[in-house]
Design an enzyme around this catalytic site. Structure first.
Site, PDB file in Angstrom:
ATOM      1  N   LYS A 137     -45.235 -13.325  -6.283  1.00 31.66           N
ATOM      2  CA  LYS A 137     -46.349 -13.790  -5.624  1.00 31.66           C
ATOM      3  C   LYS A 137     -46.425 -15.061  -5.567  1.00 31.66           C
ATOM      4  O   LYS A 137     -46.553 -15.822  -6.520  1.00 31.66           O
ATOM      5  CB  LYS A 137     -47.474 -12.960  -5.864  1.00 31.66           C
ATOM      6  CG  LYS A 137     -48.545 -13.062  -4.782  1.00 31.66           C
ATOM      7  CD  LYS A 137     -49.834 -12.250  -5.153  1.00 31.66           C
ATOM      8  CE  LYS A 137     -50.965 -12.454  -4.296  1.00 31.66           C
ATOM      9  NZ  LYS A 137     -52.067 -11.147  -4.567  1.00 31.66           N
ATOM     10  N   SER A 150     -53.707  -8.134  -1.174  1.00 31.12           N
ATOM     11  CA  SER A 150     -53.065  -9.509  -0.598  1.00 31.12           C
ATOM     12  C   SER A 150     -51.703  -9.634  -1.300  1.00 31.12           C
ATOM     13  O   SER A 150     -50.913 -10.319  -0.764  1.00 31.12           O
ATOM     14  CB  SER A 150     -53.900 -10.528  -1.299  1.00 31.12           C
ATOM     15  OG  SER A 150     -53.815 -10.569  -2.687  1.00 31.12           O
ATOM     16  N   SER A 171     -55.562  -5.765  -4.860  1.00 31.60           N
ATOM     17  CA  SER A 171     -54.383  -6.369  -4.451  1.00 31.60           C
ATOM     18  C   SER A 171     -53.193  -6.012  -4.871  1.00 31.60           C
ATOM     19  O   SER A 171     -52.156  -6.605  -4.425  1.00 31.60           O
ATOM     20  CB  SER A 171     -54.553  -7.886  -4.409  1.00 31.60           C
ATOM     21  OG  SER A 171     -55.461  -8.384  -3.342  1.00 31.60           O
TER      22      SER A 171
END
Lengths: 492, 95
Positions: free
Chosen positions: A85, A160, A184
């Site tokens: 990420k 997210s 997330s």
């Protein structure tokens, strides 16, 4: 009679299966890395899951991994292509955090999680898209545009960590890292049909992970199975003196716990997680999974987490308050975006931040600034921290009665792109089942169960502190008894 | 709790964010809606409840007061927007 068995394509193999082939000399990491890079090149333009692809560095790392493997060195992650990420600092490789503010930011160091996975021999294919500064539940707040859900390109992947979830689901990498402040990792894992675990607060080092809300943030793996998640978490977890909130707690052998029998397991179902607002199809799918657990020998106990409806209000004070403080560091002076021709120093700060941050980030900074401002601190921040204690006590009482808590990860399946972008409060309510575990600091995992109308559904399993091994074990046993986790989205 | 334009302007100043007219308008509405969501907290009796600052109730770990970081000024300044002779440059503060 001889059968011709079609070999599984490389991208359908689990990490354990790939590791066996890599160590047996039947496959090289360079071949495997080329395979995934080709898939990214072909499929990612439709998904937008990657912000940066690091093909040359990945192939160099793969070559290095092959040399280690040839010497009989390395472990189960050596030569395995993964993605990070874009919230994890990676030395020499842009770390944008999904923001214009950091569009030009090349971190001078590696995050601990990145460093540990590199030491284990994992190959980094690139950095995945995400909601800006991890603030969002749909991956639509990214400076680099929304990520599409591989199961239906008109729907969100969740957020997210939406880029990581979409990349793993679409088989663009063998696994990915994510972070979870209010859901997330778990919510996008649920919406994309993969496995994602948020460990206990402090289990994985936050060093080099760009801070959003420091008392809630935690990193974890996003994978296609619980077994793969165990392999990644094994490498990521552990004490790190550079993170002042890192837990000084020994890391057990997660793989060794996977096979434990579930007979007598006490599963708590909180009535608050099955009430109004939960989609009927999702509820039926969760009940189906719970029946499987009963078949595996578990006992179901009704429980109550009476303060859980307060978790969303509490979160939207605590998280913005911490974010307003953490994001004060972006000043246009030391790194990141700087506006053109500022009139004076104040103008430099205000314009650099106005141009660098998107609207959701500004919203949260302002809510947090307000909650912490003189005269309002007691009514908002202090009050929220007190209720946070009550929420945490609910879980403490529940775990006196049950071993784990189960429920839906998200109230619905993936919603259409754009559906909630004009209504922040509606967007926030997506995380109603995931936020409380962050507030309490507990570990939670989401695993795929029966889909609804062709879209994935996630079962959430919450455990007591440092019970990641138990959660992975419980997830793994379901994945051995059912094949929901094997479903792959159509090739886009 | 409802915020008006003046409130939003004050908050934006504290947060060092420049806002346009139309943004101020929209944030007044958005922030008021979020505070409406948060208002549910007001109904809870929290008398005598200790605020929870850390999920595991851990105390801050201390370390010896010894330098652990080498000097990396050149590396860190290589990513700065504007530097000169090892200093970060900002608009003139003192006339």
């Amino acid at each position: 009679m001889a059968y011709h068995i079609e070999p599984k394509p490389l991208h359908e193999l689990t990490i354990a299966e790939l590791a066996q082939r890599l160590r047996g000399g039947k496959l090289t990491s360079v071949e495997l890395t080329h395979h995934y890079l080709e898939r990214i090149k072909r499929l990612d333009p439709q998904l937008n899951a990657f912000v940066t692809v690091a093909a040359d560095a990945a192939l160099a790392a793969a070559t290095h991994a092959d040399a280690r493997l040839a010497r009989g060195e390395g472990g189960p992650l050596t030569g395995i292509p993964i993605a990070h990420k874009d919230i994890f600092c990676t030395r020499g490789l842009r770390t944008s955090c999904g923001s214009r503010m950091l569009d030009n930011f090349i971190a001078p160091y590696d995050a601990t999680a990145v460093e540990r996975l590199a030491a284990a021999g994992a190959v980094v294919l690139g950095k995945t898209n995400m909601d800006e500064f991890a603030m969002g539940s749909s991956n639509e707040t990214s400076f680099y545009g929304p990520v599409k859900n591989p199961w239906d390109l008109d729907r969100v992947p969740g957020g997210s960590s939406g880029g990581s979830a979409a990349a793993v689901a679409a088989r663009l990498c063998a696994a990915a890292t994510g972070t979870d402040t209010g859901g997330s990792i778990r919510q996008p894992a649920a919406l994309c049909g993969i496995t994602g675990i948020k460990p206990t607060y402090g289990r994985v080092s936050r060093w080099g992970m760009i801070a959003f809300a420091s008392s809630l943030d935690q990193a974890g793996p996003m994978t296609r199975s619980a077994e793969d998640a165990a392999l990644l978490l094994q490498a990521m977890a552990g004490f790190d003196p550079r993170d002042s909130t890192s837990a000084e707690e020994a890391v057990p052998d997660y793989g060794a716990q996977l096979g434990t029998d579930l007979a007598g397991l006490r599963i708590g179902l909180p009535r608050e997680y099955f009430g109004a607002g939960l989609d009927a199809g999702v509820a039926a799918s969760i009940q189906g999974a719970i029946r499987e657990y009963e078949r595996l020998g578990a006992r179901i106990i009704d429980i109550s987490l009476p303060n859980s409806p307060l978790s969303v209000p509490v979160y939207y004070v605590v998280a913005p308050a911490e974010c307003s403080s953490n994001l004060a560091r972006f000043d246009g002076v030391r790194y990141g975006h700087r506006c053109e021709a500022p009139r004076d120093l104040e103008d430099l700060y205000k314009c650099s931040r106005a141009e660098g941050f998107g609207s959701e980030v500004k919203r949260r900074i302002m809510i947090g600034t307000y909650a912490l401002s003189a005269g309002y601190y007691d009514a908002y921040y202090l009050k929220a921290q007190q209720i946070r204690h009550l929420i945490s006590d609910d879980f403490r009482r529940a775990f006196e009665q049950v071993d784990v808590i189960m429920g839906p990860t998200s109230p619905t399946t993936a919603f259409p792109l754009g559906a909630k972008m004009d209504d922040p409060v509606a967007m926030y309510l997506n995380d109603i089942y995931t936020i409380a575990t962050n507030l309490a600091g507990l570990p939670g995992i989401s695993i795929p169960v029966a889909p609804v109308d062709g879209m994935p559904v996630g079962l959430q399993i919450i455990g007591d502190y440092f019970q990641e091994g138990r959660l992975l074990n419980i997830a793994h046993r379901l994945q051995q008894a059912t094949d929901w986790h094997l479903a792959a989205p159509p090739e886009v | 709790m409802s915020l008006d334009r003046a409130d939003v302007e004050k908050i934006a100043h504290l947060a060092r964010l420049a806002l346009s007219e139309s943004e101020t308008e929209r944030y007044a509405l958005d922030l008021s809606n979020i505070l409406g969501l948060v208002e549910a907290m007001g109904a809870v009796d929290t008398a005598g409840v200790t605020p929870m600052a850390h999920p595991l109730h851990m105390a801050q770990r201390l370390r010896a007061d010894e330098p652990t970081e080498p000097d990396q000024r050149a590396l860190f300044q290589s990513i700065a927007p504007l530097t000169e002779e090892g200093l970060y440059l900002v608009p003139r503060v003192i006339e």
